[in-house]
Design an enzyme around this catalytic site. Structure first.
Site, PDB file in Angstrom:
ATOM      1  N   SER A 144     -34.181  -0.800  67.991  1.00  0.00           N
ATOM      2  CA  SER A 144     -35.175  -0.143  69.311  1.00  0.00           C
ATOM      3  C   SER A 144     -34.104   0.707  70.328  1.00  0.00           C
ATOM      4  O   SER A 144     -33.111   0.221  70.325  1.00  0.00           O
ATOM      5  CB  SER A 144     -35.895  -0.989  70.093  1.00  0.00           C
ATOM      6  OG  SER A 144     -36.594  -0.411  71.228  1.00  0.00           O
ATOM      7  N   TYR A 157     -37.302  -8.399  76.181  1.00  0.00           N
ATOM      8  CA  TYR A 157     -37.135  -7.440  74.718  1.00  0.00           C
ATOM      9  C   TYR A 157     -35.810  -6.891  74.492  1.00  0.00           C
ATOM     10  O   TYR A 157     -35.507  -6.950  73.366  1.00  0.00           O
ATOM     11  CB  TYR A 157     -38.602  -6.763  74.869  1.00  0.00           C
ATOM     12  CG  TYR A 157     -38.642  -5.687  73.561  1.00  0.00           C
ATOM     13  CD1 TYR A 157     -39.237  -6.186  72.293  1.00  0.00           C
ATOM     14  CD2 TYR A 157     -38.209  -4.514  73.734  1.00  0.00           C
ATOM     15  CE1 TYR A 157     -39.358  -5.358  71.400  1.00  0.00           C
ATOM     16  CE2 TYR A 157     -38.271  -3.707  72.647  1.00  0.00           C
ATOM     17  CZ  TYR A 157     -38.930  -3.854  71.496  1.00  0.00           C
ATOM     18  OH  TYR A 157     -38.804  -3.177  70.390  1.00  0.00           O
TER      19      TYR A 157
END
Length: 251
Positions: A144, A157
């Site tokens: 990501s 996260y």
């Protein structure tokens, strides 16, 4: 084996209900992919995903797989590789979590890191070893853009993806010269069920756009790709912002 254009003829998706994973499978099936393994927890959604790919011409098998049970990964994934060579493994599982809640609940925060990092490290190592044993193949891992500089709004996260991203860069170097191609994918905000209800950030993309970038990266034998590509420049700037400036950003 991959065809002359680098398109895989067999594909294993870890996280078989992933929207990005399924978009990638559909795109590759329209090229040369004919055999697909969807690995995930047995459920109606996994079976429905398999059936959707069968309708467009693929031979699809579902495989029981639990990211939170690393002890089972070698056996579970080993059964797939005993069926024959696998040209591409796409590691597409992960959870976003709820930052505000998870900060107050350490066990919930640990769950995010166990899925996104610990489980992914285990599955990636097992897959890379199997690909190396057969002498060829690509391991594609969904990281990501959050891995580049975890933000206050999602640092649990982001930190899990940062760990996975660093791991994949090292794994790519370790596999160099073995016939195994490791590619890290860094999407920004992607419109999926996981992000539904959250405000989209600039340069947001769709699962189909990520799938197209993955296909191009496979052809180019890229080691790292950004989706969209403009994020490479944006994050280069963000990464080097002084911390006092970064803290004032509405992120």
């Amino acid at each position: 084996m991959k065809d002359a254009f680098g398109a895989p003829q067999s594909l294993l998706i870890l996280g078989g209900t992933s929207e990005i994973g399924l978009a990638t499978a559909r795109r590759l099936i329209t090229r040369r992919t004919r055999t697909v393994f969807l690995a995930g927890r047995p459920c109606e959604q996994l079976e429905a995903a398999a059936e959707s790919l069968r309708t467009i011409g693929a031979l699809v098998t579902t495989v029981p797989f639990d990211a939170l049970d690393p002890a089972s990964h070698e056996v579970a994934l080993g059964k797939v590789f005993t069926e024959g060579d696998v040209d591409m493994v796409l590691l597409a599982f992960g959870v976003l979590g709820d930052q505000a809640r998870d900060e107050q609940d350490p066990l919930a925060a640990v769950h995010v890191t166990q899925v996104n990092y610990t489980g992914a490290v285990s599955a990636a190592l097992v897959s890379a070893a199997a690909l190396q044993a057969q002498g060829h193949g690509s391991l594609v891992v969904l990281s990501s853009v959050a891995a580049e500089r975890p933000r206050r709004a999602n640092f649990i996260y982001g930190s899990s993806k940062a760990g996975l991203d660093a791991f994949c860069q090292g794994l790519s170097d370790a596999m160099h010269g073995s016939g195994v191609h490791v590619m890290t994918v860094r999407p920004g905000f992607v419109h999926t069920r996981m992000t539904e209800g959250r405000p989209a950030t600039p340069l947001a993309s769709t699962p189909d756009e990520v799938a197209a970038a993955i296909e191009l990266g496979l052809r180019r034998r890229s080691t790292t790709i950004w989706v969209p590509g403009t994020l490479r420049l944006v994050m280069a700037a963000v990464r080097h912002l002084p911390r006092p400036v970064f803290r004032r950003l509405p992120v």
